[in-house]
Scaffold this motif. Sequence first.
Motif, PDB file in Angstrom:
ATOM      1  N   VAL A 110       0.877  -1.337  -0.084  1.00 27.00           N
ATOM      2  CA  VAL A 110       0.008  -0.054   0.052  1.00 27.00           C
ATOM      3  C   VAL A 110       0.744   1.061  -0.080  1.00 27.00           C
ATOM      4  O   VAL A 110       0.713   2.225  -0.820  1.00 27.00           O
ATOM      5  CB  VAL A 110      -0.683   0.157   1.133  1.00 27.00           C
ATOM      6  N   TRP A 111       1.774   1.241   0.657  1.00 24.49           N
ATOM      7  CA  TRP A 111       2.842   2.546   1.081  1.00 24.49           C
ATOM      8  C   TRP A 111       3.557   2.735  -0.370  1.00 24.49           C
ATOM      9  O   TRP A 111       3.572   3.873  -0.878  1.00 24.49           O
ATOM     10  CB  TRP A 111       3.678   2.219   1.985  1.00 24.49           C
ATOM     11  N   ILE A 112       3.913   1.459  -1.147  1.00 22.51           N
ATOM     12  CA  ILE A 112       4.822   1.549  -2.167  1.00 22.51           C
ATOM     13  C   ILE A 112       3.915   2.511  -3.368  1.00 22.51           C
ATOM     14  O   ILE A 112       4.044   3.304  -4.281  1.00 22.51           O
ATOM     15  CB  ILE A 112       5.433   0.522  -2.649  1.00 22.51           C
ATOM     16  N   ASN A 113       2.478   1.886  -3.283  1.00 22.58           N
ATOM     17  CA  ASN A 113       1.624   2.390  -4.361  1.00 22.58           C
ATOM     18  C   ASN A 113       1.296   3.783  -4.121  1.00 22.58           C
ATOM     19  O   ASN A 113       1.203   4.628  -4.946  1.00 22.58           O
ATOM     20  CB  ASN A 113       0.146   1.502  -4.266  1.00 22.58           C
ATOM     21  N   LEU A 114       1.100   4.353  -2.945  1.00 23.67           N
ATOM     22  CA  LEU A 114       0.900   6.009  -2.600  1.00 23.67           C
ATOM     23  C   LEU A 114       2.051   6.587  -2.992  1.00 23.67           C
ATOM     24  O   LEU A 114       1.873   7.605  -3.868  1.00 23.67           O
ATOM     25  CB  LEU A 114       0.490   5.793  -1.141  1.00 23.67           C
ATOM     26  N   LEU A 115       3.318   6.010  -2.659  1.00 24.66           N
ATOM     27  CA  LEU A 115       4.271   6.722  -3.123  1.00 24.66           C
ATOM     28  C   LEU A 115       4.602   6.895  -4.395  1.00 24.66           C
ATOM     29  O   LEU A 115       4.998   7.974  -5.052  1.00 24.66           O
ATOM     30  CB  LEU A 115       5.696   6.271  -2.409  1.00 24.66           C
ATOM     31  N   THR A 116       4.269   5.814  -5.442  1.00 23.88           N
ATOM     32  CA  THR A 116       4.355   5.823  -6.908  1.00 23.88           C
ATOM     33  C   THR A 116       3.409   6.580  -7.291  1.00 23.88           C
ATOM     34  O   THR A 116       3.561   7.541  -8.439  1.00 23.88           O
ATOM     35  CB  THR A 116       4.136   4.333  -7.353  1.00 23.88           C
ATOM     36  N   ASN A 117       1.862   6.545  -6.960  1.00 28.28           N
ATOM     37  CA  ASN A 117       1.022   7.450  -7.391  1.00 28.28           C
ATOM     38  C   ASN A 117       1.482   9.165  -7.272  1.00 28.28           C
ATOM     39  O   ASN A 117       1.059   9.936  -8.069  1.00 28.28           O
ATOM     40  CB  ASN A 117      -0.127   7.313  -6.851  1.00 28.28           C
ATOM     41  N   ALA A 118       1.998   9.534  -5.907  1.00 27.87           N
ATOM     42  CA  ALA A 118       2.491  10.728  -5.776  1.00 27.87           C
ATOM     43  C   ALA A 118       3.471  11.374  -6.603  1.00 27.87           C
ATOM     44  O   ALA A 118       3.638  12.325  -7.030  1.00 27.87           O
ATOM     45  CB  ALA A 118       2.835  10.859  -4.130  1.00 27.87           C
ATOM     46  N   ARG A 119       4.337  10.357  -7.027  1.00 25.98           N
ATOM     47  CA  ARG A 119       5.440  10.536  -7.961  1.00 25.98           C
ATOM     48  C   ARG A 119       4.819  10.840  -9.312  1.00 25.98           C
ATOM     49  O   ARG A 119       5.015  11.883  -9.938  1.00 25.98           O
ATOM     50  CB  ARG A 119       6.510   9.406  -8.195  1.00 25.98           C
ATOM     51  N   ASP A 120       3.870   9.989  -9.692  1.00 25.86           N
ATOM     52  CA  ASP A 120       3.147  10.068 -11.094  1.00 25.86           C
ATOM     53  C   ASP A 120       2.527  11.507 -11.310  1.00 25.86           C
ATOM     54  O   ASP A 120       2.234  12.113 -12.194  1.00 25.86           O
ATOM     55  CB  ASP A 120       2.191   8.873 -11.388  1.00 25.86           C
ATOM     56  N   ALA A 121       1.897  11.956 -10.013  1.00 22.77           N
ATOM     57  CA  ALA A 121       0.912  13.255 -10.069  1.00 22.77           C
ATOM     58  C   ALA A 121       2.062  14.442 -10.318  1.00 22.77           C
ATOM     59  O   ALA A 121       1.516  15.551 -10.589  1.00 22.77           O
ATOM     60  CB  ALA A 121       0.354  13.470  -8.648  1.00 22.77           C
ATOM     61  N   MET A 122       3.311  14.266 -10.261  1.00 26.14           N
ATOM     62  CA  MET A 122       4.128  15.459 -10.502  1.00 26.14           C
ATOM     63  C   MET A 122       4.382  15.443 -12.311  1.00 26.14           C
ATOM     64  O   MET A 122       5.465  16.355 -12.268  1.00 26.14           O
ATOM     65  CB  MET A 122       5.405  15.305  -9.569  1.00 26.14           C
ATOM     66  N   SER A 123       3.949  14.759 -12.837  1.00 22.87           N
ATOM     67  CA  SER A 123       4.293  14.951 -14.279  1.00 22.87           C
ATOM     68  C   SER A 123       5.700  14.742 -14.614  1.00 22.87           C
ATOM     69  O   SER A 123       6.169  15.596 -15.498  1.00 22.87           O
ATOM     70  CB  SER A 123       3.491  15.916 -14.928  1.00 22.87           C
ATOM     71  N   GLY A 124       6.707  14.250 -13.765  1.00 21.83           N
ATOM     72  CA  GLY A 124       7.878  14.235 -14.114  1.00 21.83           C
ATOM     73  C   GLY A 124       8.743  15.494 -14.066  1.00 21.83           C
ATOM     74  O   GLY A 124      10.027  15.730 -14.281  1.00 21.83           O
ATOM     75  N   LYS A 125       8.125  16.549 -13.181  1.00 27.33           N
ATOM     76  CA  LYS A 125       8.822  18.020 -13.288  1.00 27.33           C
ATOM     77  C   LYS A 125       9.766  17.870 -11.666  1.00 27.33           C
ATOM     78  O   LYS A 125      10.244  18.853 -11.315  1.00 27.33           O
ATOM     79  CB  LYS A 125       7.546  18.810 -13.238  1.00 27.33           C
ATOM     80  N   GLY A 126       9.510  17.039 -11.103  1.00 26.75           N
ATOM     81  CA  GLY A 126       9.980  16.819  -9.848  1.00 26.75           C
ATOM     82  C   GLY A 126       9.192  17.486  -8.659  1.00 26.75           C
ATOM     83  O   GLY A 126       8.062  18.199  -8.983  1.00 26.75           O
ATOM     84  N   GLY A 127       9.579  17.230  -7.464  1.00 26.87           N
ATOM     85  CA  GLY A 127       8.904  17.776  -6.278  1.00 26.87           C
ATOM     86  C   GLY A 127       9.088  17.068  -5.069  1.00 26.87           C
ATOM     87  O   GLY A 127      10.239  16.651  -4.926  1.00 26.87           O
ATOM     88  N   THR A 128       8.186  17.373  -4.196  1.00 29.18           N
ATOM     89  CA  THR A 128       8.280  16.829  -2.709  1.00 29.18           C
ATOM     90  C   THR A 128       7.220  15.941  -2.280  1.00 29.18           C
ATOM     91  O   THR A 128       6.189  16.293  -2.555  1.00 29.18           O
ATOM     92  CB  THR A 128       8.563  18.001  -1.634  1.00 29.18           C
ATOM     93  N   ILE A 129       7.526  14.977  -1.461  1.00 28.65           N
ATOM     94  CA  ILE A 129       6.718  14.042  -0.940  1.00 28.65           C
ATOM     95  C   ILE A 129       6.800  13.983   0.697  1.00 28.65           C
ATOM     96  O   ILE A 129       8.032  13.657   1.107  1.00 28.65           O
ATOM     97  CB  ILE A 129       6.707  12.448  -1.311  1.00 28.65           C
ATOM     98  N   LEU A 130       5.843  14.435   1.446  1.00 28.84           N
ATOM     99  CA  LEU A 130       5.977  14.320   2.925  1.00 28.84           C
ATOM    100  C   LEU A 130       5.190  13.216   3.574  1.00 28.84           C
ATOM    101  O   LEU A 130       3.896  12.931   3.207  1.00 28.84           O
ATOM    102  CB  LEU A 130       5.312  15.762   3.330  1.00 28.84           C
ATOM    103  N   ILE A 131       6.012  12.399   4.323  1.00 25.94           N
ATOM    104  CA  ILE A 131       5.202  11.233   4.907  1.00 25.94           C
ATOM    105  C   ILE A 131       5.163  11.355   6.471  1.00 25.94           C
ATOM    106  O   ILE A 131       6.259  11.873   7.063  1.00 25.94           O
ATOM    107  CB  ILE A 131       5.968   9.868   4.563  1.00 25.94           C
TER     108      ILE A 131
END
Length: 687
Positions: A559-580
């Motif tokens: 579940v955690w990997i799926n949420l992190l992967t979806n967060a990465r995909d939401a940035m459209s390859g432009k980079g960004g930050t994920i807060l856990i």
Amino acid sequence: MRLFPRLRFRTKLNLGIGSILVAMALLLLPLIGTMSARSLVEESKKRGSALVESLAIRAVDPMLARDFLRLKNMVDEQSSVEDVAYAFVQDKTGHVMVHTFQKGFPVDLLVVNQDVADETVHIQLLADGSRRIYDFAVPVLVSDGHLGTVRIGLSQARIQQAVQHQITLMAGLFAGALILATSIGTIFARRVTARLGRLRTHAEEMLTGNLDTLSGPTSGVHCWEKQNCKITQCPAYGEVRRRCWYIAGTMCPDCNNEGNFQCRLESCRKCSVYRENAGDEIQDLAETFDVMALTLKTHIDELCDAERNLRDQQRLMRTILDVTPDRVSLIGPTMRYQGCNKSFAESVGMSLAEVEGKTDFDLFEEAEAEERHLAARDILESGARLDTQVKVQGADGDRWYHVVCIPVLNDEGRIDGLLRTDRDITDIKSYENQLIQAQKIESLGLLAGGVAHEINTPLGIILGYAQLLQEDVESGSQIHQDLAIIEKQTQVCKKIVADLLGFSRQSESAKREMCFNNSVMEAISLVRHTLELDKVSILTQLDDRFPIIYGDPEKLKQVWINLLTNARDAMSGKGGTILIRTRLDAPMGIVSLWVADNGSGIGEDVLKKIFDPFFSTKAVDKGTGLGLSVSFGIIKDHDGMIRAISPVPEDFGFPAVQGGQGGVGTVFEVNLPLDHQMGEGQESEKE
């Protein structure tokens, strides 16, 4: 001209002492008269001051009583004293009351030496033809004020006679002193030259490398003995080879340890230890030689220790570099290799010494060398860090490397070279591909399970009707045979459907007590590298109370990997930050997880469908829409809750969103119960 330099020091010293004495006899005899005269003059002044002060004290009563006879007797007594030329007393208006002059009082004395307002004796030299007289004046004072002045004159003739006698006596003494000084100088020169000889021997020992010898014994009482000092941590405590004033950092409260050696020495001159142990210049020179030898020995020992430590550090650094499997190399500003580790040298088939001075074109194939050369040149020009992945074709197949190349700056801040690290990530790439493939297989299994459920019912109906129709027709007829074929093929289809259902059926949950934070960190460690390649950074704010839950670690990790992967995909390859962020709410009996990103966000109409199977906003080849559906099922199986919020609330405390960077973002919240007994009970109900 070369004779004097070739003489022994002892002979030079004797000649010097004799020459000095002769010169002193010739130069000092004329000065003796002057010095003696000055001494006798001073003595006469003291004598005259004592006489005039005594007369002033005794004249108080007669002056108050206006007893001129008694006052006259006192003045006459002074005239009988040797060298007294005159004496007289004046009242406070300056009129002469009594005097010792036989031929009349000289009025010229009234206008000289008149400044006697204070209590001190005033002296003035007066000339009387060929005579010189010192005039002494002192006021007569009582409590009511100033009564008058007492004055006495002393002749200088006796002083001149004493000076002539003393000059004659000194001439004889100089002759005897010359003979005595020559004898004593010989003895003194022998002792001095003996001490200098020991210093020369000590210096020769130092030149040969023997720094443990002393130029002489260090006698005397040491400072800690003299002062009864108990400060054992003081550097001078227990030191017997050096005097305490040669040691820096002493803890004596009377010492001045600030400034240079001369400043510290000035404060030591007042110390009783220094006054008792300090000697002449030769002793100071000998002690300085000893201190210099000891200091040199200490510095040499420190240099040897530093050299030994440096060798150990080099050996340790070389061991670390050689043990690491990463290929580490250092490239100079001329694009030539200045050093490398064992792994890099083995990869190019050379020794460490052979690699130094080589270029990329000397070590690699032309294509790879050109690529490395261009990358290094760009970094030297721009100063930008290189962090990328490259695939290299080798004899044992293609290998993937994570390349980090950073500029090395000198003390002036200019680029002086490059440090490059090549890490073999072929296995990590393989694991990533396996993970992606596993996700695809899982999605395919869920898809197959959904399709199988839909097909299974009509297949059962077809099979049932085919069996019923066989009972209505004659056995062995063409229709019966056709129905048998339909039944057989239907059975085949049911087996295929059963296999699909078996493939898509999720395994039973292996729930146990687990650390919630550890599960989250394991998932982060699996995807961190992949996310960093996409310029996505992960920030963690985990509850330091390490909440323990009852669950399946592997499924929750999915579940955690799926949420992190979806967060990465939401940035459209432009980079960004994920807060856990995790938080334990003990009173409520739950532990919560938030996964927030600063991506493009999710529309309100889409939020209602994101957990539906096969629903996805991604492109056709980018996802199946089963990830969040599977995650939803796993969280539900753990009696938890999952939901999504977009945009990220302003009070969430996400710096990237509050700073106006990126998109509006999305945050997924997961709540799981802490009571594992609840989970066990529900598990039993499901069974």
